[in-house]
Write an enzyme that holds these catalytic residues in place. Structure first.
Site, PDB file in Angstrom:
ATOM      1  N   SER A 128       0.909  -1.118  -0.045  1.00 21.82           N
ATOM      2  CA  SER A 128       0.044  -0.008  -0.104  1.00 21.82           C
ATOM      3  C   SER A 128       0.789   1.326   0.130  1.00 21.82           C
ATOM      4  CB  SER A 128      -0.849  -0.056   1.250  1.00 21.82           C
ATOM      5  OG  SER A 128      -1.391   1.474   1.526  1.00 21.82           O
ATOM      6  N   TYR A 141      -1.643  -0.684  10.254  1.00 23.80           N
ATOM      7  CA  TYR A 141      -1.945  -1.028   8.937  1.00 23.80           C
ATOM      8  C   TYR A 141      -0.534  -0.771   8.006  1.00 23.80           C
ATOM      9  CZ  TYR A 141      -3.723  -1.239   4.029  1.00 23.80           C
ATOM     10  OH  TYR A 141      -4.039  -1.238   2.855  1.00 23.80           O
TER      11      TYR A 141
HETATM   12  N1  LIG Z   1      -8.566  -0.068  -1.727  1.00 24.29           N
HETATM   13  C1  LIG Z   1      -7.390   0.720  -1.449  1.00 24.29           C
HETATM   14  O1  LIG Z   1      -7.639   1.925  -1.576  1.00 24.29           O
HETATM   15  C2  LIG Z   1      -6.337   0.160  -1.237  1.00 24.29           C
HETATM   16  C3  LIG Z   1      -5.302   0.744  -1.089  1.00 24.29           C
HETATM   17  C4  LIG Z   1      -3.971   0.305  -0.923  1.00 24.29           C
HETATM   18  C5  LIG Z   1      -4.005  -1.168  -0.555  1.00 24.29           C
HETATM   19  N2  LIG Z   1      -4.911  -1.762  -0.509  1.00 24.29           N
HETATM   20  C6  LIG Z   1      -4.830  -3.393  -0.238  1.00 24.29           C
HETATM   21  O2  LIG Z   1      -5.465  -3.979  -1.454  1.00 24.29           O
HETATM   22  C7  LIG Z   1      -5.889  -5.183  -0.913  1.00 24.29           C
HETATM   23  C8  LIG Z   1      -7.268  -5.392  -1.389  1.00 24.29           C
HETATM   24  O3  LIG Z   1      -8.132  -4.387  -1.009  1.00 24.29           O
HETATM   25  P1  LIG Z   1      -9.773  -3.845  -1.550  1.00 24.29           P
HETATM   26  O4  LIG Z   1      -9.591  -2.552  -1.290  1.00 24.29           O
HETATM   27  O5  LIG Z   1      -9.923  -4.690  -2.483  1.00 24.29           O
HETATM   28  O6  LIG Z   1     -10.395  -4.464  -0.042  1.00 24.29           O
HETATM   29  P2  LIG Z   1     -11.959  -5.181  -0.076  1.00 24.29           P
HETATM   30  O7  LIG Z   1     -12.221  -5.412   1.360  1.00 24.29           O
HETATM   31  O8  LIG Z   1     -12.831  -4.411  -0.781  1.00 24.29           O
HETATM   32  O9  LIG Z   1     -11.764  -6.754  -0.627  1.00 24.29           O
HETATM   33  C9  LIG Z   1     -10.903  -7.844   0.085  1.00 24.29           C
HETATM   34  C10 LIG Z   1     -11.239  -8.936   0.002  1.00 24.29           C
HETATM   35  O10 LIG Z   1     -10.368 -10.029   0.955  1.00 24.29           O
HETATM   36  C11 LIG Z   1     -11.279 -10.905   1.429  1.00 24.29           C
HETATM   37  N3  LIG Z   1     -10.390 -11.151   2.830  1.00 24.29           N
HETATM   38  C12 LIG Z   1     -10.460 -10.643   3.764  1.00 24.29           C
HETATM   39  N4  LIG Z   1      -9.558 -11.272   4.803  1.00 24.29           N
HETATM   40  C13 LIG Z   1      -9.477 -12.709   4.158  1.00 24.29           C
HETATM   41  C14 LIG Z   1      -8.926 -13.784   4.766  1.00 24.29           C
HETATM   42  N5  LIG Z   1      -8.259 -13.889   5.958  1.00 24.29           N
HETATM   43  N6  LIG Z   1      -8.585 -14.763   3.669  1.00 24.29           N
HETATM   44  C15 LIG Z   1      -8.920 -14.532   2.581  1.00 24.29           C
HETATM   45  N7  LIG Z   1      -9.537 -13.446   2.023  1.00 24.29           N
HETATM   46  C16 LIG Z   1      -9.916 -12.425   2.775  1.00 24.29           C
HETATM   47  C17 LIG Z   1     -12.252 -10.201   1.682  1.00 24.29           C
HETATM   48  O11 LIG Z   1     -13.513 -11.197   1.934  1.00 24.29           O
HETATM   49  C18 LIG Z   1     -12.589  -9.484   0.465  1.00 24.29           C
HETATM   50  O12 LIG Z   1     -13.217 -10.042  -0.687  1.00 24.29           O
HETATM   51  C19 LIG Z   1      -5.689  -5.367   0.508  1.00 24.29           C
HETATM   52  O13 LIG Z   1      -4.512  -5.978   0.704  1.00 24.29           O
HETATM   53  C20 LIG Z   1      -5.509  -3.742   0.789  1.00 24.29           C
HETATM   54  O14 LIG Z   1      -5.025  -3.546   2.186  1.00 24.29           O
HETATM   55  C21 LIG Z   1      -6.369  -1.302  -0.867  1.00 24.29           C
END
Ligand SMILES: NC(=O)c1ccc[n+]([C@@H]2O[C@H](COP(=O)([O-])OP(=O)(O)OC[C@H]3O[C@@H](n4cnc5c(N)ncnc54)[C@H](O)[C@@H]3O)[C@@H](O)[C@H]2O)c1
Length: 239
Positions: A128, A141
């Site tokens: 991230s 985080y």
């Molecule tokens: N959306 C953002 O702005 C952003 C920014 C930086 C980093 N990220 C990273 O990108 C990744 C995805 O983020 P997102 O926004 O799509 O999140 P989201 O919450 O929309 O989707 C995450 C998915 O991961 C699944 N999940 C959660 N815990 C789990 C586990 N223990 N085992 C298996 N699956 C699990 C959830 O059920 C969900 O379907 C994450 O690692 C997040 O930290 C997101």
């Protein structure tokens, strides 16, 4: 193209990655804690679904045992609990570390032997921009996402001789189901104005870079983190 295993593929960034890698020709295994969401993604991309908790070593072992070959592993599953550090509970810390750090390593450790047996592969870990910006109120985080960058480099060094490339992407602010609350109403436009490229990201912005890191075009790239953040980490104040 072979099999791409994508964690957290039920929605958000992982679902976009599944759609993109399937379009690239990969057979996608959509993995999620939410088994029904994984099924929906699998149905969309013509792949397979698995329910798995990446923070549970037993669940990850069962996942790996159920998949014969793996050329690409995307460690995308992640969670966040935003609050001031003084408000962090033991459960906050343990849970976020378990999914974001232990989960990345457990899956990589489980699938690397399959890649070694096949003569190589590509692992992409999702870090991230927060690992670089460290905004107030984001709790443990950012530390977990910095650990992902460190693990990426360690795995790249140890597994490079086996022709396993290990890289990371660092998304900035991207609108997903998980982050939607941060972008309600005018917030999305206002936040976008503070980003050098003048908009928040779309899941496809991240999926395109993941596609590159899984392709032969990145064959000499390993141990790197590409921030896909519209320029947030290029030097502006944290937002
Ligand atoms: N959306 C953002 O702005 C952003 C920014 C930086 C980093 N990220 C990273 O990108 C990744 C995805 O983020 P997102 O926004 O799509 O999140 P989201 O919450 O929309 O989707 C995450 C998915 O991961 C699944 N999940 C959660 N815990 C789990 C586990 N223990 N085992 C298996 N699956 C699990 C959830 O059920 C969900 O379907 C994450 O690692 C997040 O930290 C997101």
């Amino acid at each position: 193209m072979g099999t791409a295993v994508i964690t957290g593929a039920g929605r958000g960034l992982g679902r976009a990655m599944a759609i993109r890698l399937a379009a690239d020709g990969h057979h996608v295994v959509a993995v999620d804690l939410d088994g029904e969401a994984a099924e929906r993604t699998a149905a969309t991309v013509g792949g397979e679904a698995r329910r798995c908790d990446v923070s549970d070593w037993g669940s990850v072992a069962a996942l790996a045992a159920s998949i014969e070959g793996c050329d690409v592993l995307i460690n995308n599953a992640g969670i966040w609990r935003f609050h001031a550090l003084l408000d962090a509970t033991p459960d906050d810390v343990t849970s976020v570390l378990a999914v974001n750090v232990v989960g990345v390593f457990a899956c990589s450790r489980a699938f690397a032997p399959k890649m070694i047996a096949a003569g190589g592969g590509s692992i992409v870990n999702v870090s991230s921009a927060a690992a670089s910006t460290h905004s107030p109120g984001t709790g443990i985080y950012p530390a977990t996402k910095a650990a992902v960058i460190s693990l990426t480099r360690q795995m790249a060094i140890e597994w490079g001789p086996h022709q396993i490339r290990v890289n990371a992407v660092g998304p900035g602010l991207v609108v997903t189901e998980g982050s939607a609350a941060n972008h309600e109403g005018d917030k999305r436009i206002e936040r976008g104005k503070k980003i050098p490229l003048q908009r928040v990201g779309e899941p496809e912005d991240i999926a395109d870079v993941v596609s590159f890191l899984c392709s032969d075009a990145s064959r000499y790239v390993t141990g790197q983190t590409i921030f896909v953040d519209g320029g947030i980490t290029a030097g502006r104040a944290a937002i």
